[in-house]
Design a protein around this motif. Structure first.
Motif, short mmCIF file in Angstrom:
data_model
loop_
_atom_site.label_atom_id
_atom_site.label_comp_id
_atom_site.label_asym_id
_atom_site.label_seq_id
_atom_site.Cartn_x
_atom_site.Cartn_y
_atom_site.Cartn_z
N PHE A 114 0.83 -1.20 0.00
CA PHE A 114 0.00 0.00 0.00
C PHE A 114 0.87 1.26 0.00
O PHE A 114 0.57 2.23 -0.70
CB PHE A 114 -0.96 0.03 1.19
CG PHE A 114 -1.80 1.27 1.20
CD1 PHE A 114 -2.91 1.37 0.37
CD2 PHE A 114 -1.46 2.36 1.98
CE1 PHE A 114 -3.67 2.53 0.34
CE2 PHE A 114 -2.21 3.53 1.94
CZ PHE A 114 -3.32 3.61 1.12
N GLU A 115 1.92 1.23 0.76
CA GLU A 115 2.81 2.40 0.85
C GLU A 115 3.30 2.83 -0.54
O GLU A 115 3.26 4.01 -0.90
CB GLU A 115 3.99 2.07 1.76
CG GLU A 115 4.91 3.21 2.02
CD GLU A 115 6.04 2.84 2.98
OE1 GLU A 115 7.04 3.57 2.99
OE2 GLU A 115 5.93 1.83 3.70
N PHE A 116 3.73 1.86 -1.34
CA PHE A 116 4.22 2.19 -2.67
C PHE A 116 3.08 2.51 -3.63
O PHE A 116 3.17 3.41 -4.46
CB PHE A 116 5.10 1.06 -3.22
CG PHE A 116 5.82 1.42 -4.48
CD1 PHE A 116 6.63 2.55 -4.53
CD2 PHE A 116 5.69 0.66 -5.61
CE1 PHE A 116 7.31 2.90 -5.70
CE2 PHE A 116 6.34 1.00 -6.80
CZ PHE A 116 7.15 2.12 -6.83
N ALA A 117 1.97 1.78 -3.52
CA ALA A 117 0.81 2.04 -4.37
C ALA A 117 0.29 3.47 -4.14
O ALA A 117 -0.12 4.14 -5.09
CB ALA A 117 -0.30 1.03 -4.09
N ARG A 118 0.34 3.92 -2.91
CA ARG A 118 -0.09 5.29 -2.58
C ARG A 118 0.77 6.31 -3.32
O ARG A 118 0.26 7.26 -3.91
CB ARG A 118 0.01 5.49 -1.07
CG ARG A 118 -0.38 6.87 -0.59
CD ARG A 118 -0.24 6.94 0.95
NE ARG A 118 -0.57 8.25 1.42
CZ ARG A 118 0.32 9.24 1.58
NH1 ARG A 118 1.59 9.06 1.29
NH2 ARG A 118 -0.07 10.42 2.02
N LEU A 119 2.08 6.11 -3.29
CA LEU A 119 2.98 7.03 -3.99
C LEU A 119 2.73 7.00 -5.50
O LEU A 119 2.74 8.05 -6.17
CB LEU A 119 4.43 6.68 -3.70
CG LEU A 119 4.89 6.89 -2.25
CD1 LEU A 119 6.31 6.37 -2.07
CD2 LEU A 119 4.77 8.35 -1.86
#
Length: 162
Positions: A114-119
């Motif tokens: 999620f952290e990378f998908a958010r970016l």
């Protein structure tokens, strides 16, 4: 393929991977365990499990990105987003069906992916980073649920055709 291999005639792992695989398979079938390249063979078998984990993580990241876009850009929903969401869910499900021991892996990877998908969602949508939640707002059961689509309800005729 010649079923008689002499140890000195075997293809080195580094020289020709495809040939090495074929030879190792033949040796296994012939029961010639002492001739196997045990170290490289063990490494390859272990890497198969890592490969499935990487694929699940990659597909989960893509799924989360599209769920974020779906939720936060409802006015721009595209048929392609819907297809991507469905494809990722389907492929993750297939991987887990083939390797049931990986059933809990998506849950373990949810926060990280999620952290990378958010970016990526920030970059793709042009929306401010502050507009997206820092922590994943979705439960893994919802993320993988074929009927879950976050945000305002939608009808198929509301989708922008790619």
């Amino acid at each position: 393929m010649n079923k008689i291999f002499r140890k000195q005639q075997l293809t080195p792992y580094e020289a020709d991977y495809a040939q090495w695989c074929a030879e190792q398979g033949a040796l296994l079938r012939e029961g010639r365990l002492s001739d196997l390249d045990r170290e490289n063979l063990a490494e390859e078998i272990e890497s198969l499990g890592r490969s499935d984990k990487r694929e699940i993580a990659n597909r989960l990241g893509t799924l989360l990105l599209h769920l974020l876009k779906w939720q936060f850009q409802a006015e721009k929903r595209k048929a392609g987003w819907l297809l991507t969401i469905r494809e990722q869910r389907h492929q993750i499900s297939k991987l887990i069906d083939e390797s049931p021991s990986l059933k809990t892996y998506p849950r373990k990877q949810l926060a990280s992916e999620f952290e990378f998908a958010r970016l990526k969602a920030v970059d793709e949508t042009g929306l401010p980073e502050a507009g997206f939640p820092v922590d994943c707002p979705y439960q893994i059961a919802d993320v993988l649920n074929r009927d879950f689509f976050p945000g305002v309800p939608w009808l198929p005729d509301q989708l922008i055709r790619d």
